[in-house]
Structures are given as C-alpha cells and as structure tokens.
Motif scaffolding. Structure first.
Motif, PDB file in Angstrom:
ATOM      1  N   MET A  26      31.660  46.525  30.399  1.00  0.00           N
ATOM      2  CA  MET A  26      32.993  46.837  30.944  1.00  0.00           C
ATOM      3  C   MET A  26      33.396  45.685  31.856  1.00  0.00           C
ATOM      4  O   MET A  26      32.623  45.292  32.752  1.00  0.00           O
ATOM      5  CB  MET A  26      32.947  48.128  31.767  1.00  0.00           C
ATOM      6  CG  MET A  26      34.196  48.398  32.595  1.00  0.00           C
ATOM      7  SD  MET A  26      34.015  49.833  33.686  1.00  0.00           S
ATOM      8  CE  MET A  26      32.754  49.218  34.786  1.00  0.00           C
ATOM      9  N   THR A  27      34.589  45.159  31.662  1.00  0.00           N
ATOM     10  CA  THR A  27      35.078  44.049  32.497  1.00  0.00           C
ATOM     11  C   THR A  27      36.422  44.443  33.091  1.00  0.00           C
ATOM     12  O   THR A  27      37.324  44.890  32.357  1.00  0.00           O
ATOM     13  CB  THR A  27      35.246  42.760  31.669  1.00  0.00           C
ATOM     14  OG1 THR A  27      33.985  42.434  31.050  1.00  0.00           O
ATOM     15  CG2 THR A  27      35.713  41.604  32.554  1.00  0.00           C
ATOM     16  N   GLY A  28      36.512  44.308  34.422  1.00  0.00           N
ATOM     17  CA  GLY A  28      37.782  44.671  35.072  1.00  0.00           C
ATOM     18  C   GLY A  28      37.819  44.225  36.518  1.00  0.00           C
ATOM     19  O   GLY A  28      36.848  43.679  37.046  1.00  0.00           O
ATOM     20  N   PRO A  29      38.956  44.455  37.178  1.00  0.00           N
ATOM     21  CA  PRO A  29      39.161  43.991  38.553  1.00  0.00           C
ATOM     22  C   PRO A  29      38.584  44.948  39.587  1.00  0.00           C
ATOM     23  O   PRO A  29      38.203  46.076  39.273  1.00  0.00           O
ATOM     24  CB  PRO A  29      40.691  43.950  38.666  1.00  0.00           C
ATOM     25  CG  PRO A  29      41.150  45.045  37.742  1.00  0.00           C
ATOM     26  CD  PRO A  29      40.155  45.086  36.608  1.00  0.00           C
ATOM     27  N   LEU A  63      41.758  49.362  39.464  1.00  0.00           N
ATOM     28  CA  LEU A  63      42.877  49.870  38.637  1.00  0.00           C
ATOM     29  C   LEU A  63      43.470  51.153  39.221  1.00  0.00           C
ATOM     30  O   LEU A  63      43.810  52.102  38.501  1.00  0.00           O
ATOM     31  CB  LEU A  63      42.396  50.106  37.198  1.00  0.00           C
ATOM     32  CG  LEU A  63      41.872  48.842  36.487  1.00  0.00           C
ATOM     33  CD1 LEU A  63      41.374  49.207  35.092  1.00  0.00           C
ATOM     34  CD2 LEU A  63      42.941  47.763  36.421  1.00  0.00           C
ATOM     35  N   GLY A  64      43.539  51.211  40.543  1.00  0.00           N
ATOM     36  CA  GLY A  64      44.180  52.348  41.197  1.00  0.00           C
ATOM     37  C   GLY A  64      43.253  53.537  41.379  1.00  0.00           C
ATOM     38  O   GLY A  64      43.625  54.539  41.993  1.00  0.00           O
ATOM     39  N   ASN A  65      42.044  53.461  40.879  1.00  0.00           N
ATOM     40  CA  ASN A  65      41.015  54.514  41.095  1.00  0.00           C
ATOM     41  C   ASN A  65      40.376  54.167  42.417  1.00  0.00           C
ATOM     42  O   ASN A  65      39.583  53.227  42.514  1.00  0.00           O
ATOM     43  CB  ASN A  65      40.023  54.455  39.953  1.00  0.00           C
ATOM     44  CG  ASN A  65      38.989  55.571  39.936  1.00  0.00           C
ATOM     45  OD1 ASN A  65      37.941  55.395  39.343  1.00  0.00           O
ATOM     46  ND2 ASN A  65      39.259  56.706  40.557  1.00  0.00           N
ATOM     47  N   ASP A  66      40.853  54.866  43.458  1.00  0.00           N
ATOM     48  CA  ASP A  66      40.589  54.401  44.821  1.00  0.00           C
ATOM     49  C   ASP A  66      39.546  55.268  45.526  1.00  0.00           C
ATOM     50  O   ASP A  66      39.592  56.505  45.448  1.00  0.00           O
ATOM     51  CB  ASP A  66      41.895  54.398  45.623  1.00  0.00           C
ATOM     52  CG  ASP A  66      42.547  55.768  45.715  1.00  0.00           C
ATOM     53  OD1 ASP A  66      42.333  56.616  44.831  1.00  0.00           O
ATOM     54  OD2 ASP A  66      43.287  55.989  46.708  1.00  0.00           O
ATOM     55  N   TYR A  67      38.649  54.606  46.211  1.00  0.00           N
ATOM     56  CA  TYR A  67      37.601  55.313  46.944  1.00  0.00           C
ATOM     57  C   TYR A  67      37.491  54.762  48.360  1.00  0.00           C
ATOM     58  O   TYR A  67      37.923  53.627  48.635  1.00  0.00           O
ATOM     59  CB  TYR A  67      36.245  55.169  46.233  1.00  0.00           C
ATOM     60  CG  TYR A  67      36.207  55.880  44.892  1.00  0.00           C
ATOM     61  CD1 TYR A  67      36.504  55.193  43.714  1.00  0.00           C
ATOM     62  CD2 TYR A  67      35.907  57.234  44.804  1.00  0.00           C
ATOM     63  CE1 TYR A  67      36.497  55.845  42.481  1.00  0.00           C
ATOM     64  CE2 TYR A  67      35.901  57.888  43.572  1.00  0.00           C
ATOM     65  CZ  TYR A  67      36.199  57.190  42.426  1.00  0.00           C
ATOM     66  OH  TYR A  67      36.205  57.827  41.208  1.00  0.00           O
ATOM     67  N   GLY A 108      46.613  52.805  35.661  1.00  0.00           N
ATOM     68  CA  GLY A 108      46.453  51.803  36.710  1.00  0.00           C
ATOM     69  C   GLY A 108      46.258  50.387  36.205  1.00  0.00           C
ATOM     70  O   GLY A 108      46.140  49.450  37.008  1.00  0.00           O
ATOM     71  N   GLY A 109      46.173  50.216  34.877  1.00  0.00           N
ATOM     72  CA  GLY A 109      45.975  48.868  34.346  1.00  0.00           C
ATOM     73  C   GLY A 109      45.033  48.875  33.148  1.00  0.00           C
ATOM     74  O   GLY A 109      44.770  49.925  32.558  1.00  0.00           O
ATOM     75  N   GLU A 110      44.493  47.710  32.803  1.00  0.00           N
ATOM     76  CA  GLU A 110      43.692  47.588  31.579  1.00  0.00           C
ATOM     77  C   GLU A 110      42.225  47.271  31.880  1.00  0.00           C
ATOM     78  O   GLU A 110      41.903  46.525  32.805  1.00  0.00           O
ATOM     79  CB  GLU A 110      44.269  46.463  30.693  1.00  0.00           C
ATOM     80  CG  GLU A 110      45.643  46.787  30.153  1.00  0.00           C
ATOM     81  CD  GLU A 110      46.163  45.705  29.216  1.00  0.00           C
ATOM     82  OE1 GLU A 110      45.535  44.626  29.143  1.00  0.00           O
ATOM     83  OE2 GLU A 110      47.204  45.942  28.577  1.00  0.00           O
ATOM     84  N   LEU A 138      36.970  39.497  39.304  1.00  0.00           N
ATOM     85  CA  LEU A 138      36.649  40.342  38.142  1.00  0.00           C
ATOM     86  C   LEU A 138      35.143  40.621  38.139  1.00  0.00           C
ATOM     87  O   LEU A 138      34.355  39.786  38.608  1.00  0.00           O
ATOM     88  CB  LEU A 138      37.005  39.617  36.840  1.00  0.00           C
ATOM     89  CG  LEU A 138      38.455  39.626  36.371  1.00  0.00           C
ATOM     90  CD1 LEU A 138      38.579  38.817  35.078  1.00  0.00           C
ATOM     91  CD2 LEU A 138      38.976  41.037  36.167  1.00  0.00           C
ATOM     92  N   VAL A 139      34.765  41.759  37.640  1.00  0.00           N
ATOM     93  CA  VAL A 139      33.351  42.103  37.552  1.00  0.00           C
ATOM     94  C   VAL A 139      33.053  42.578  36.129  1.00  0.00           C
ATOM     95  O   VAL A 139      33.806  43.405  35.586  1.00  0.00           O
ATOM     96  CB  VAL A 139      32.978  43.213  38.551  1.00  0.00           C
ATOM     97  CG1 VAL A 139      31.471  43.511  38.495  1.00  0.00           C
ATOM     98  CG2 VAL A 139      33.372  42.813  39.967  1.00  0.00           C
ATOM     99  N   ARG A 140      31.989  42.027  35.524  1.00  0.00           N
ATOM    100  CA  ARG A 140      31.530  42.519  34.225  1.00  0.00           C
ATOM    101  C   ARG A 140      30.267  43.342  34.474  1.00  0.00           C
ATOM    102  O   ARG A 140      29.342  42.869  35.142  1.00  0.00           O
ATOM    103  CB  ARG A 140      31.211  41.369  33.273  1.00  0.00           C
ATOM    104  CG  ARG A 140      30.892  41.891  31.859  1.00  0.00           C
ATOM    105  CD  ARG A 140      30.706  40.784  30.846  1.00  0.00           C
ATOM    106  NE  ARG A 140      29.308  40.372  30.797  1.00  0.00           N
ATOM    107  CZ  ARG A 140      28.652  40.162  29.655  1.00  0.00           C
ATOM    108  NH1 ARG A 140      29.267  40.261  28.496  1.00  0.00           N
ATOM    109  NH2 ARG A 140      27.399  39.799  29.655  1.00  0.00           N
TER     110      ARG A 140
END
Ligand SMILES: N[C@H](CCC[C@H](N)C(=O)O)C(=O)O
Length: 287
Positions: free
Chosen positions: A273-276, A11-15, A257-259, A123-125
């Motif tokens: 937590m579930t997200g891309p 979600l745009g939190n980039d590392y 950056g998204g949901e 996706l990762v939960r």
C-alpha cells in the motif's frame, strides 16, 4: 494531567497520535472515546499510541472512536512512520512497526518540506503482508462458503449483496455496487458492521469499478462509522477486485479523502500500500 498529542491524517482518516516514549496513557479505550468526539473532544476517527517494541523498531496500538481496539490501521501506520522520522525518534528511512496483526515494514519517500533541518516524509509504502481469506480467520460465520467467502450472496435489509471477505489483520467485507456516491451507507453500513455472521463485527467496503486499474470505494468502519479513507479496507478492496477478476494486480482506489495505490504481488503473496501521511497540528489536552 496535560497530555501532548499530534493530530495526523492519511487521506482524511484522522487520528490523535500520542508518543508514549514521553507520555503515559493509562486508559486508552476511554481516552479514544474522549478525544475522538468532534464536539466535546479533539475530533478524530480514533486514537493511536506510538510505543517502544521488543520485536520491531516501534509499536502501534490503535483504538476506534468507540474505544474498541483494532488489530491494524493502514492510514494510521503510514502516519506512525512519518511521525517517528519527522519527530526525530529515528534516522532510518525504512522502519518496522509491531501491530496486533504482526510486524509491518515501511519505506519512506521524502518531500520538500523540512523539519529540524531535514526533509520530512511525504509518502509511505507499507508491506501489509498477505491477505487472510480463510473464513474462520476473517472471521466470518458462513459454514457452506468453503475455504473463501468470495462473491457470496447475502441478504441485508431485503436486498442481495455479493460479498468477498478479507482480513488484513482486521476483518473486512467487500461488496460491489453500481453507484457508490449515492449508496445509502449510513443506513446499510451498520447492518453489515453488526451483522451476526461477523463474530468480531466487520469493516464494510462498497466498491464501484471504473476500469481494470481504477475503482471508487466508500467504507463504513467497525467502531467508527464512515471515514474518508481506510487503508486496510482499501487493501481488502483490491484483493476482492483481483480475486473476482475485475482488475489487474495493481489498483488505484479513489476514496472520499483521496487515492491509494495497492499492489498484490501474487508470487510473494504480499500486499503493498502506498499513500500520503500528514501532520495537522500538535496540541495538548487536560485529561
Ligand atoms: N482506518 C483504518 C482501519 C481501522 C479499522 C478499524 N475500524 C477496525 O476496527 O478494524 C485503516 O486505515 O486501515
């Protein structure tokens, strides 16, 4: 020395991710500052090292852009999960990751994109474990707050905020505001991050309720500043919403950056937590 890395984002939190099964990183804090610089470096919110573990499938070490180490990183751990599967370090479709906040358990959902002849993780939960609420464990120094800092009034720059403090292994301070899009985060964020009531500083989340299942949040991260998303901060946000009776036990949180979808299983006291998670590019840099 040439250092190979992979730039990833949740979600745009980039590392910047480094596979320490292959690469050697001797001074991670200094490297984090170097690679995070968006003009003189690669450009990122920090550095994440993927390492072997004796107690889990893998280990994640996470460093903020200022070189400080954090106990946990929600968007980062989803990307670590994607990396270890997509780059062939494992064939398992669920993995355990050792962090300074304990072992986290991940489950993958696959998309249509392929790499090395197999589907890639989309996706990762994540089982993020239980929220930590005792003030001394967040930590937050508010002696008269009792056994939880919830809806607690503090003054910051002459304005009252009602805070709820939650640790997801790293410290968070959640405040509810009327208009998060126009909230002066650049000015107020650092005053929370470095507030003396937080002995280890704090990640500060500012939340606007939209409905009993939807909220908007912006975050000022400890050691990095405003990011487009914060996974642990979103978990803390959901806990604060639920504890304060503002939402149901499953909340969709809209970040810049998204949901992210957060569910607090109250019976098991586990946050999911579930997200891309996405790869931006692979690269190498002289260090
Ligand atoms: N972006 C990360 C959180 C980093 C937290 C870090 N700023 C700290 O010092 O705790 C996340 O997705 O959870």
């Amino acid at each position: 020395m040439r250092l190979h890395f992979t730039k990833m984002e949740g979600l745009g939190n980039d590392y910047v991710y480094v596979n320490c099964f292959k690469e050697k990183v001797e001074h991670p804090s200094e490297l984090a500052v170097r690679v995070s610089d968006r003009h003189f470096g690669i450009g990122s919110d920090g550095l994440i090292l993927i390492k072997p573990s004796e107690v889990a499938d893998f280990k994640m070490d996470m460093y903020n852009a200022d070189g400080t180490q954090s106990e946990m990183c929600g968007n980062g751990i989803r990307c670590v999960g994607k990396y270890v599967y997509d780059y062939g370090l494992t064939d398992k479709t669920s993995v355990s990751i050792e962090t300074l906040a304990g072992i986290k358990y991940l489950e993958f959902t696959f998309g249509d994109e392929e790499k090395n002849g197999r589907k890639t993780v989309e996706l990762v939960r994540v089982n993020m474990g239980a929220p930590i609420l005792a003030p001394e464990d967040v930590p937050v120094d508010l002696p008269d707050a009792g056994d939880i800092v919830q809806d607690y009034p503090i003054m910051v720059a002459g304005k009252e905020y009602r805070i709820t403090c939650v640790s997801m292994g790293n410290p968070h301070c959640v405040s509810f505001v009327d208009d998060v899009d126009n909230f002066p985060l650049e000015e107020v964020g650092p005053l929370f991050e470095n507030n003396p009531i937080f002995p280890r500083r704090v990640n500060a989340e500012f939340v606007e309720l939209v409905s009993p299942t939807y909220a908007k949040m912006r975050v000022w991260e400890r050691g990095t500043g405003e990011t487009l998303a914060c996974g642990t901060g979103t978990c803390a946000t959901a806990v604060a919403c639920i504890l304060n009776g503002k939402t149901e036990d499953e909340v969709t949180v809209k970040l810049l950056g998204g949901e992210l979808i957060i569910r607090w299983d109250r019976d098991a006291n586990i946050i999911y937590m579930t997200g891309p998670a996405k790869v931006v590019f692979d690269g190498e840099i002289e260090v």
